[in-house]
Motif scaffolding. Structure first.
Motif, PDB file in Angstrom:
ATOM      1  N   SER A  78       0.513  -4.996  -8.800  1.00 20.27           N
ATOM      2  CA  SER A  78       1.227  -5.193  -7.537  1.00 20.27           C
ATOM      3  C   SER A  78       0.274  -5.665  -6.448  1.00 20.27           C
ATOM      4  CB  SER A  78       1.919  -3.896  -7.114  1.00 20.27           C
ATOM      5  OG  SER A  78       2.934  -3.541  -8.026  1.00 20.27           O
ATOM      6  N   PHE A  79      -0.937  -5.091  -6.427  1.00 16.31           N
ATOM      7  CA  PHE A  79      -1.924  -5.539  -5.447  1.00 16.31           C
ATOM      8  C   PHE A  79      -2.374  -6.967  -5.725  1.00 16.31           C
ATOM      9  CE2 PHE A  79      -6.473  -6.234  -4.614  1.00 16.31           C
ATOM     10  CZ  PHE A  79      -6.434  -6.266  -3.230  1.00 16.31           C
ATOM     11  N   PHE A  80      -2.727  -7.275  -6.973  1.00 15.67           N
ATOM     12  CA  PHE A  80      -3.284  -8.587  -7.296  1.00 15.67           C
ATOM     13  C   PHE A  80      -2.307  -9.719  -6.978  1.00 15.67           C
ATOM     14  CE2 PHE A  80      -6.068  -6.506 -10.797  1.00 15.67           C
ATOM     15  CZ  PHE A  80      -7.063  -6.232  -9.873  1.00 15.67           C
TER      16      PHE A  80
ATOM     17  N   VAL B   6       8.758  -7.471  -2.482  1.00 16.10           N
ATOM     18  CA  VAL B   6       9.570  -6.352  -2.956  1.00 16.10           C
ATOM     19  C   VAL B   6       8.817  -5.746  -4.136  1.00 16.10           C
ATOM     20  CG1 VAL B   6      11.736  -5.619  -3.999  1.00 16.10           C
ATOM     21  CG2 VAL B   6      11.746  -7.369  -2.215  1.00 16.10           C
ATOM     22  N   HIS B   7       8.492  -4.468  -4.020  1.00 12.77           N
ATOM     23  CA  HIS B   7       7.739  -3.776  -5.053  1.00 12.77           C
ATOM     24  C   HIS B   7       8.630  -2.725  -5.703  1.00 12.77           C
ATOM     25  CE1 HIS B   7       4.256  -5.328  -2.726  1.00 12.77           C
ATOM     26  NE2 HIS B   7       4.920  -4.876  -1.685  1.00 12.77           N
ATOM     27  N   MET B   8       8.495  -2.567  -7.013  1.00 17.84           N
ATOM     28  CA  MET B   8       9.279  -1.564  -7.719  1.00 17.84           C
ATOM     29  C   MET B   8       8.528  -0.239  -7.765  1.00 17.84           C
ATOM     30  SD  MET B   8      12.202  -2.710  -8.458  1.00 17.84           S
ATOM     31  CE  MET B   8      12.818  -4.338  -8.017  1.00 17.84           C
ATOM     32  N   SER B   9       9.081   0.745  -7.084  1.00 21.30           N
ATOM     33  CA  SER B   9       8.560   2.099  -7.150  1.00 21.30           C
ATOM     34  C   SER B   9       9.394   2.870  -8.178  1.00 21.30           C
ATOM     35  CB  SER B   9       8.618   2.756  -5.774  1.00 21.30           C
ATOM     36  OG  SER B   9       8.090   4.065  -5.815  1.00 21.30           O
TER      37      SER B   9
ATOM     38  N   ASN C 173       8.195  13.732 -12.432  1.00 18.49           N
ATOM     39  CA  ASN C 173       8.804  13.737 -13.749  1.00 18.49           C
ATOM     40  C   ASN C 173       7.800  14.279 -14.756  1.00 18.49           C
ATOM     41  OD1 ASN C 173      10.975  13.386 -15.465  1.00 18.49           O
ATOM     42  ND2 ASN C 173      11.274  11.244 -14.927  1.00 18.49           N
ATOM     43  N   PHE C 174       8.295  14.679 -15.909  1.00 24.66           N
ATOM     44  CA  PHE C 174       7.434  15.184 -16.965  1.00 24.66           C
ATOM     45  C   PHE C 174       6.750  14.041 -17.706  1.00 24.66           C
ATOM     46  CE2 PHE C 174      10.762  18.705 -17.199  1.00 24.66           C
ATOM     47  CZ  PHE C 174       9.988  19.598 -16.489  1.00 24.66           C
ATOM     48  N   GLY C 175       5.513  14.266 -18.135  1.00 27.23           N
ATOM     49  CA  GLY C 175       4.838  13.365 -19.042  1.00 27.23           C
ATOM     50  C   GLY C 175       4.542  11.986 -18.498  1.00 27.23           C
ATOM     51  N   GLN C 176       4.483  11.853 -17.154  1.00 28.91           N
ATOM     52  CA  GLN C 176       4.288  10.527 -16.571  1.00 28.91           C
ATOM     53  C   GLN C 176       3.259  10.538 -15.436  1.00 28.91           C
ATOM     54  OE1 GLN C 176       8.345   9.100 -15.551  1.00 28.91           O
ATOM     55  NE2 GLN C 176       8.162   7.776 -17.356  1.00 28.91           N
ATOM     56  N   ALA C 177       2.181  11.275 -15.619  1.00 28.81           N
ATOM     57  CA  ALA C 177       1.172  11.349 -14.554  1.00 28.81           C
ATOM     58  C   ALA C 177       0.638   9.969 -14.200  1.00 28.81           C
ATOM     59  CB  ALA C 177       0.020  12.260 -14.978  1.00 28.81           C
ATOM     60  N   ASN C 178       0.410   9.132 -15.187  1.00 23.87           N
ATOM     61  CA  ASN C 178      -0.108   7.781 -14.948  1.00 23.87           C
ATOM     62  C   ASN C 178       0.915   6.922 -14.215  1.00 23.87           C
ATOM     63  OD1 ASN C 178       1.606   7.740 -17.199  1.00 23.87           O
ATOM     64  ND2 ASN C 178       0.097   6.836 -18.582  1.00 23.87           N
ATOM     65  N   TYR C 179       2.123   6.905 -14.725  1.00 22.20           N
ATOM     66  CA  TYR C 179       3.211   6.108 -14.148  1.00 22.20           C
ATOM     67  C   TYR C 179       3.583   6.606 -12.751  1.00 22.20           C
ATOM     68  CZ  TYR C 179       7.934   3.997 -14.007  1.00 22.20           C
ATOM     69  OH  TYR C 179       9.069   3.303 -13.662  1.00 22.20           O
ATOM     70  N   SER C 180       3.680   7.929 -12.602  1.00 21.10           N
ATOM     71  CA  SER C 180       4.051   8.510 -11.309  1.00 21.10           C
ATOM     72  C   SER C 180       3.013   8.200 -10.245  1.00 21.10           C
ATOM     73  CB  SER C 180       4.229  10.028 -11.440  1.00 21.10           C
ATOM     74  OG  SER C 180       5.267  10.355 -12.322  1.00 21.10           O
ATOM     75  N   ALA C 181       1.745   8.339 -10.603  1.00 25.12           N
ATOM     76  CA  ALA C 181       0.665   8.046  -9.644  1.00 25.12           C
ATOM     77  C   ALA C 181       0.694   6.587  -9.221  1.00 25.12           C
ATOM     78  CB  ALA C 181      -0.690   8.398 -10.255  1.00 25.12           C
ATOM     79  N   ALA C 182       0.912   5.699 -10.185  1.00 28.87           N
ATOM     80  CA  ALA C 182       0.968   4.269  -9.863  1.00 28.87           C
ATOM     81  C   ALA C 182       2.146   3.962  -8.956  1.00 28.87           C
ATOM     82  CB  ALA C 182       1.055   3.455 -11.152  1.00 28.87           C
ATOM     83  N   LYS C 183       3.303   4.526  -9.263  1.00 24.44           N
ATOM     84  CA  LYS C 183       4.514   4.205  -8.506  1.00 24.44           C
ATOM     85  C   LYS C 183       4.471   4.770  -7.092  1.00 24.44           C
ATOM     86  CE  LYS C 183       6.892   1.698 -11.368  1.00 24.44           C
ATOM     87  NZ  LYS C 183       7.044   0.248 -11.093  1.00 24.44           N
ATOM     88  N   LEU C 184       3.901   5.952  -6.916  1.00 24.76           N
ATOM     89  CA  LEU C 184       3.750   6.465  -5.554  1.00 24.76           C
ATOM     90  C   LEU C 184       2.694   5.670  -4.807  1.00 24.76           C
ATOM     91  CD1 LEU C 184       4.795   8.510  -3.543  1.00 24.76           C
ATOM     92  CD2 LEU C 184       3.063  10.125  -4.354  1.00 24.76           C
ATOM     93  N   GLY C 185       1.645   5.268  -5.506  1.00 26.02           N
ATOM     94  CA  GLY C 185       0.634   4.412  -4.883  1.00 26.02           C
ATOM     95  C   GLY C 185       1.202   3.099  -4.395  1.00 26.02           C
ATOM     96  N   ILE C 186       2.168   2.567  -5.131  1.00 30.02           N
ATOM     97  CA  ILE C 186       2.803   1.308  -4.729  1.00 30.02           C
ATOM     98  C   ILE C 186       3.520   1.451  -3.396  1.00 30.02           C
ATOM     99  CG2 ILE C 186       4.738  -0.233  -5.323  1.00 30.02           C
ATOM    100  CD1 ILE C 186       3.771  -0.016  -8.260  1.00 30.02           C
ATOM    101  N   THR C 187       4.108   2.609  -3.120  1.00 35.07           N
ATOM    102  CA  THR C 187       4.789   2.786  -1.829  1.00 35.07           C
ATOM    103  C   THR C 187       3.786   2.754  -0.680  1.00 35.07           C
ATOM    104  OG1 THR C 187       4.710   5.233  -1.854  1.00 35.07           O
ATOM    105  CG2 THR C 187       6.592   4.170  -2.921  1.00 35.07           C
ATOM    106  N   ALA C 188       2.609   3.318  -0.890  1.00 32.79           N
ATOM    107  CA  ALA C 188       1.567   3.268   0.144  1.00 32.79           C
ATOM    108  C   ALA C 188       1.025   1.858   0.305  1.00 32.79           C
ATOM    109  CB  ALA C 188       0.444   4.243  -0.200  1.00 32.79           C
ATOM    110  N   LEU C 189       0.866   1.161  -0.819  1.00 35.04           N
ATOM    111  CA  LEU C 189       0.449  -0.243  -0.765  1.00 35.04           C
ATOM    112  C   LEU C 189       1.438  -1.064   0.044  1.00 35.04           C
ATOM    113  CD1 LEU C 189      -1.247  -2.703  -1.745  1.00 35.04           C
ATOM    114  CD2 LEU C 189       0.218  -2.745  -3.780  1.00 35.04           C
ATOM    115  N   SER C 190       2.719  -0.882  -0.235  1.00 33.73           N
ATOM    116  CA  SER C 190       3.750  -1.641   0.472  1.00 33.73           C
ATOM    117  C   SER C 190       3.715  -1.364   1.971  1.00 33.73           C
ATOM    118  CB  SER C 190       5.129  -1.293  -0.102  1.00 33.73           C
ATOM    119  OG  SER C 190       6.152  -1.977   0.590  1.00 33.73           O
ATOM    120  N   LYS C 191       3.573  -0.091   2.340  1.00 33.04           N
ATOM    121  CA  LYS C 191       3.528   0.255   3.769  1.00 33.04           C
ATOM    122  C   LYS C 191       2.312  -0.378   4.444  1.00 33.04           C
ATOM    123  CE  LYS C 191       4.715   2.575   7.527  1.00 33.04           C
ATOM    124  NZ  LYS C 191       4.747   4.058   7.545  1.00 33.04           N
TER     125      LYS C 191
END
Length: 304
Positions: free
Chosen positions: A128-130, A148-151, A159-177
């Protein structure tokens, strides 16, 4: 009647299927010329094929729209530059970017490997950054453009079992802001969508118990095309003034998400010690603690 994106050029990553494909098709239907960007990898990120992107291109052209493909990866700086350059080479400009490309490596946290973590972060957050950074120079010069970024509620809520995905998706909201703040002076807008849909990205949800099967059945009702209208709107001139926001698209529901803000403050003139925090601060705050819930607990009603 001219469409909402008439005369615009859009790049949609991960447009070889699912939500990305539906966004690309609707954007073309609204008048945009579209770069269908998809490396054609598996759900976990292995392999590559031009077939998914070509299929989307054909679907757009069958409806009378204009599209070209790009099979470069979003996960490196140089290849992301080539994705944006494809828009310039084919259509001479770029007006909209939808950062939708993604992979999954779902695994419980204490079993997650280095590669599980880095691969997901590389595609979702770095990607998303690149791609956004590659478009930013052109947006700045022309003093216009949208992102438009997909969070995901996996990041916004958990969510369960998604530490990597969850961290990336929350990071995307900060990137967008941050993009919205930094590029507002150039009339550039940046927003997020947390989509709900049954697609390749959700097909890995386990469905072995009756409860899991019922959950999957609800998600299957939410087809990918339900997410496209918001992406098209946010990329159009009709969304002028809408920036820095996080929306949810769930079946026929439109959701606006809040951002973290202070909800309770405790002051002590003498300052704090670990003991007074335990005795006074935490008891005063505890009623306002966020529960240890996940997306399915918050969105507990049936989609309609």
């Amino acid at each position: 009647m001219a469409g909402m994106m008439e005369g615009k050029v859009a790049v949609v990553t991960g447009a070889g299927g699912g939500i990305g494909r539906e966004i690309a098709i609707m954007m073309a239907g609204a008048g945009a010329k579209v770069i269908v960007a998809d490396i054609g990898a598996s759900l976990t990120g292995e392999g590559a094929s031009a077939s998914p992107a070509e299929q989307t291109k054909q679907m757009i052209e069958q409806k009378g729209g204009a599209a070209q493909i790009c099979t470069e990866s979003v996960a490196s700086w140089r290849s992301a530059q080539k994705i944006v350059q494809a828009a310039l080479d084919h259509y001479g400009r770029i007006d909209a970017v939808v950062n939708n490309a993604g992979i999954l490596r779902d695994v419980i946290f204490h079993k997650m490997t280095e590669d599980d973590w880095l691969s997901v972060i590389a595609v979702h957050l770095n990607g998303s950054f690149f791609v956004s950074r590659a478009a930013a120079e052109h947006y700045r010069k022309q003093e216009s453009g949208t992102f438009v970024h997909m969070s995901s509620t996996s990041g916004l809520i958990g969510n369960f079992g998604q530490a990597n995905y969850s961290a990336a998706k929350l990071g995307i909201t900060a990137l967008s802001k941050s993009i919205a703040l930094d590029m507002a002076r150039y009339n550039v807008r940046s927003n997020c969508i947390a989509p709900f849909a049954w697609s390749r990205m959700t097909s890995s949800i386990p469905a072995t118990t009756p409860e899991q099967q019922a959950r999957v059945a609800k998600i299957q009702q939410m087809t990918p095309d339900k997410n496209a209208p918001m992406a098209v709107f946010l990329s159009s001139d009709a969304a002028k003034g809408v920036t820095g926001q996080v929306f949810g698209t769930r079946m026929n529901e439109m959701i606006l998400f809040s951002s973290p803000r202070p909800i309770r403050i405790v002051h002590r003139a003498e300052g704090w010690t670990p003991e007074t925090i335990a005795e006074h601060c935490i008891p005063a705050m505890q009623a306002a603690f966020m529960p240890l819930d996940r997306s399915g607990d918050v969105f507990s009603w049936d989609p309609v």
